[in-house]
Design an enzyme around this catalytic site. Sequence first.
Site, PDB file in Angstrom:
ATOM      1  N   ASP A  54       0.811  -1.224   0.000  1.00  0.00           N
ATOM      2  CA  ASP A  54       0.000   0.000   0.000  1.00  0.00           C
ATOM      3  C   ASP A  54       0.847   1.278   0.000  1.00  0.00           C
ATOM      4  O   ASP A  54       0.441   2.304   0.552  1.00  0.00           O
ATOM      5  CB  ASP A  54      -0.958   0.020   1.215  1.00  0.00           C
ATOM      6  CG  ASP A  54      -1.898  -1.166   1.201  1.00  0.00           C
ATOM      7  OD1 ASP A  54      -2.232  -1.654   0.104  1.00  0.00           O
ATOM      8  OD2 ASP A  54      -2.292  -1.610   2.294  1.00  0.00           O
ATOM      9  N   GLY A  81      -4.606  -4.357  -3.750  1.00  0.00           N
ATOM     10  CA  GLY A  81      -5.600  -3.315  -4.022  1.00  0.00           C
ATOM     11  C   GLY A  81      -4.833  -2.074  -4.404  1.00  0.00           C
ATOM     12  O   GLY A  81      -4.219  -1.450  -3.551  1.00  0.00           O
TER      13      GLY A  81
HETATM   14  P1  GDP Z   1      -0.868   0.362  -3.481  1.00  0.00           P
HETATM   15  O1  GDP Z   1      -1.456  -0.919  -3.031  1.00  0.00           O
HETATM   16  O2  GDP Z   1       0.587   0.450  -3.234  1.00  0.00           O
HETATM   17  O3  GDP Z   1      -1.236   0.710  -4.891  1.00  0.00           O
HETATM   18  O4  GDP Z   1      -1.514   1.488  -2.553  1.00  0.00           O
HETATM   19  P2  GDP Z   1      -3.066   1.616  -2.153  1.00  0.00           P
HETATM   20  O5  GDP Z   1      -3.818   2.096  -3.321  1.00  0.00           O
HETATM   21  O6  GDP Z   1      -3.542   0.387  -1.471  1.00  0.00           O
HETATM   22  O7  GDP Z   1      -2.967   2.709  -1.031  1.00  0.00           O
HETATM   23  C1  GDP Z   1      -2.389   3.954  -1.251  1.00  0.00           C
HETATM   24  C2  GDP Z   1      -3.421   5.036  -0.921  1.00  0.00           C
HETATM   25  O8  GDP Z   1      -2.783   6.272  -0.932  1.00  0.00           O
HETATM   26  C3  GDP Z   1      -4.520   5.126  -1.948  1.00  0.00           C
HETATM   27  O9  GDP Z   1      -5.708   5.529  -1.310  1.00  0.00           O
HETATM   28  C4  GDP Z   1      -4.041   6.225  -2.889  1.00  0.00           C
HETATM   29  O10 GDP Z   1      -5.092   6.874  -3.559  1.00  0.00           O
HETATM   30  C5  GDP Z   1      -3.379   7.125  -1.905  1.00  0.00           C
HETATM   31  N1  GDP Z   1      -2.277   7.939  -2.403  1.00  0.00           N
HETATM   32  C6  GDP Z   1      -1.213   7.579  -3.186  1.00  0.00           C
HETATM   33  N2  GDP Z   1      -0.333   8.589  -3.268  1.00  0.00           N
HETATM   34  C7  GDP Z   1      -0.850   9.592  -2.514  1.00  0.00           C
HETATM   35  C8  GDP Z   1      -0.385  10.891  -2.170  1.00  0.00           C
HETATM   36  O11 GDP Z   1       0.680  11.325  -2.539  1.00  0.00           O
HETATM   37  N3  GDP Z   1      -1.189  11.620  -1.347  1.00  0.00           N
HETATM   38  C9  GDP Z   1      -2.385  11.180  -0.897  1.00  0.00           C
HETATM   39  N4  GDP Z   1      -3.120  11.982  -0.134  1.00  0.00           N
HETATM   40  N5  GDP Z   1      -2.834   9.959  -1.183  1.00  0.00           N
HETATM   41  C10 GDP Z   1      -2.066   9.186  -1.976  1.00  0.00           C
HETATM   42  P1  IMO Z   2      -0.934  -4.174  -2.259  1.00  0.00           P
HETATM   43  O1  IMO Z   2      -0.506  -4.736  -3.572  1.00  0.00           O
HETATM   44  C1  IMO Z   2      -0.884  -4.479   2.054  1.00  0.00           C
HETATM   45  C2  IMO Z   2      -0.912  -8.493   3.741  1.00  0.00           C
HETATM   46  C3  IMO Z   2      -2.123  -8.932   4.524  1.00  0.00           C
HETATM   47  C4  IMO Z   2      -1.454  -9.849   5.518  1.00  0.00           C
HETATM   48  C5  IMO Z   2      -0.375 -10.531   4.681  1.00  0.00           C
HETATM   49  C6  IMO Z   2      -0.789 -11.873   4.118  1.00  0.00           C
HETATM   50  O2  IMO Z   2      -2.235  -3.441  -2.314  1.00  0.00           O
HETATM   51  O3  IMO Z   2       0.161  -3.377  -1.640  1.00  0.00           O
HETATM   52  P2  IMO Z   2      -2.405 -12.603   2.151  1.00  0.00           P
HETATM   53  O4  IMO Z   2      -3.853 -12.319   1.938  1.00  0.00           O
HETATM   54  O5  IMO Z   2      -1.521 -12.109   1.075  1.00  0.00           O
HETATM   55  O6  IMO Z   2      -2.123 -14.018   2.496  1.00  0.00           O
HETATM   56  O7  IMO Z   2      -2.035 -11.772   3.491  1.00  0.00           O
HETATM   57  O8  IMO Z   2      -0.089  -9.647   3.621  1.00  0.00           O
HETATM   58  N1  IMO Z   2      -1.180  -8.024   2.371  1.00  0.00           N
HETATM   59  C7  IMO Z   2      -1.122  -6.746   2.005  1.00  0.00           C
HETATM   60  N2  IMO Z   2      -0.911  -5.627   2.737  1.00  0.00           N
HETATM   61  N3  IMO Z   2      -1.042  -4.394   0.725  1.00  0.00           N
HETATM   62  C8  IMO Z   2      -1.224  -5.497  -0.025  1.00  0.00           C
HETATM   63  O9  IMO Z   2      -1.241  -5.473  -1.365  1.00  0.00           O
HETATM   64  C9  IMO Z   2      -1.313  -6.743   0.616  1.00  0.00           C
HETATM   65  N4  IMO Z   2      -1.505  -8.008   0.189  1.00  0.00           N
HETATM   66  C10 IMO Z   2      -1.411  -8.782   1.264  1.00  0.00           C
HETATM   67  O10 IMO Z   2      -2.768  -7.858   5.141  1.00  0.00           O
HETATM   68  O11 IMO Z   2      -0.810  -9.107   6.504  1.00  0.00           O
HETATM   69 MG    MG Z   3      -2.952  -1.617  -1.766  1.00  0.00          MG
END
Ligand code: GDP
Ligand code: IMO
Ligand code: MG
Length: 461
Positions: A54, A81
Site C-alpha cells: 500500500d 488493491g
Molecule cells: P498500493 O497498493 O501500493 O497501490 O496502494 P493503495 O492504493 O492500497 O494505497 C495507497 C493510498 O494512498 C490510496 O488511497 C491512494 O489513492 C493514496 N495515495 C497515493 N499517493 C498519494 C499521495 O501522494 N497523497 C495522498 N493523499 N494519497 C495518496
Molecule cells: P498491495 O498490492 C498491504 C498483507 C495482509 C497480511 C499478509 C498476508 O495493495 O500493496 P495474504 O492475503 O496475502 O495471504 O495476506 O499480507 N497483504 C497486504 N498488505 N497491501 C497489499 O497489497 C497486501 N496483500 C497482502 O494484510 O498481513
Molecule cells: Mg494496496
Amino acid sequence: MPPTYYLWASPDCVPKDASGKFFACPQCFAQRCRRAHFRFDMANTILIGMQWGDEGKGKIIDVLTAKADIVVRSQGGNNAGHTVIHRGLKYVLHLIPSGILRHRKVCVIGNGVVIDPVALVTEMDGLRQLGVKIDRNLLISDCAHLVLPYHRILDEQRELRRGRIGTTKRGIGPAYGDKAARTGLRMSDLMQPIVFSKKLQAKIIENNRILQALGAKPISFRDVNEAYLAAGEKLRSYVTNTVVYLHRAMDRGKQILFEGAQGTFLDIDHGTYPYVTSSNTTAGGACTGTGVPPHRMDRVVGVMKAYSTRVGDGALPTEDAQLAQVLHNLGREFGATTGRKRRCGWFDAVATRYAGMINGIDEIAITNLDGLDQVDPIRICVGYQLYGKRLDVPPCDATQLANCEPVYEEVAGWNTSIHTARKFSQLPSAARKYVRYISELAGAKLSMVSVGPARGETIIL
Ligand code: GDP
Ligand code: IMO
Ligand code: MG
C-alpha cells in the site's frame, strides 16, 4: 558493439547512438536498418513497494504507464488493491494491471500471479461499468495458478486459529501452497473443461475432508465446477502464452513496466516471516513471474510512503498510535482491499535501506508526503536497538523484530498544505529536506514525489 541505449522513436526506428548519430546494424550491416534486428533495451522497469504494501504503487504505476507500452503483474493475486484516481473517479485494481486505465497499453497477468477467475470476471465487469475498455488489451498467462473456493475457506479457517497472519482471506496462501506442492490447477486446465472438471473433483474430495476436520462446511463440486467453467469461458479469449508475447514485444522495442504487488517486507523470503504473503514481492519475482530474464531489466523503481503503514499482523517497529490517529482522522489509511484500518508509524530507514539492497532500487518515488502536512516534529527511524545492541538491518526473526526499539532522529515539519506543488522548488524547504534525507537514508536517487492521490499531484524531479 553498438551502445546499449538507443534513442528510440518507433518500433521500426532507425538505430541511433546517444548523441543522435546513426550507426550500422550489427546483424545486417545496413546503415539504416529498419528491420527488428535491434533490441531496444531502453527502460524495462520493475516497480516495487519498499515497505509493507500500500505504498501508493497504483498511483505511481499510473504515472509511469504514460511511457510504457505494456504493464505486467508478476505475483500476488486479488489480495492486492491498487488505487488510481483519475478525473475524480476512483479505480481499485486487484488482479488487472493498473495500466488498463490508459489507452493503447497492453496489460498482462503473468504466470506468477494466482488468479481467482470468478473474481477476475467481476473485476473486469466493474471496470467496464466505469467505462474502461477491456478486449485485446488484456492477456492472461496459461500457466498462472487458480485460486479456488477451498483455498479461500482454508485461509479463513487458519485465520480463526492461533498463529493468524491477518491475511486478506482471498485464499492466496493456500493457492501458492498447492502450487509449491505441485497439486494446483492452472489457467491451462480451466481452458480444457473435461480435464479441469476431473482434476477439480479430486481436489474437492481431498479438500472437503480437510475442511470437515477443521469444522467447516464442505463445498459442492457441481457449484464450483459450473461457476469456474462459466468464468473460464469469459476469459478464454485472453488466455495465452504470455512469455512468448512479452519476448516478441521486447524484440519490437516495446517497453514493459512490471507492476509489483504487496511490498518488500511481505515477501515470502525476505519479509517479516511468517507475517508475509506467499509470493516473492521483491524485484526477482518480476523475472520468475513473467519469464523475462534478469538481464532484460533496466531499472528498478522503489515506491515508499513518507511514513510507514501495515495492514495485518506482525511487527511494525515504528508504529505510533498518535500518528495513526492523525492520518485516520484525515480519512486516510484504510485498506483498499479489505477496508481495514492500516496501522501507521514513522518512516523506517532501517527497513527501506534493506529494501534498497534486496531490490537493487535505482530510483525512489515517495508518496503521501502530504500526509505529514500538519505533523511537527517528524520522526525518522535511523536504527534499531535490540537487547542493548544497535542493528542497522532488520533481524530475520519475527520475535526479535517485534522487540526492536527504534532509534529516532527528529526533523522539523512544514505545517502547511503541499498538495498544489507541481515542482520540487514549490515544496516548503522543510519538505524538500525531508524527502531528500529519507531517500538518502534508503540509498537511492529520488525521482518522484507524490503530494496527492490524483495523477497530476506528482512532482517529477
Ligand atoms: P498500493 O497498493 O501500493 O497501490 O496502494 P493503495 O492504493 O492500497 O494505497 C495507497 C493510498 O494512498 C490510496 O488511497 C491512494 O489513492 C493514496 N495515495 C497515493 N499517493 C498519494 C499521495 O501522494 N497523497 C495522498 N493523499 N494519497 C495518496
Ligand atoms: P498491495 O498490492 C498491504 C498483507 C495482509 C497480511 C499478509 C498476508 O495493495 O500493496 P495474504 O492475503 O496475502 O495471504 O495476506 O499480507 N497483504 C497486504 N498488505 N497491501 C497489499 O497489497 C497486501 N496483500 C497482502 O494484510 O498481513
Ligand atoms: Mg494496496
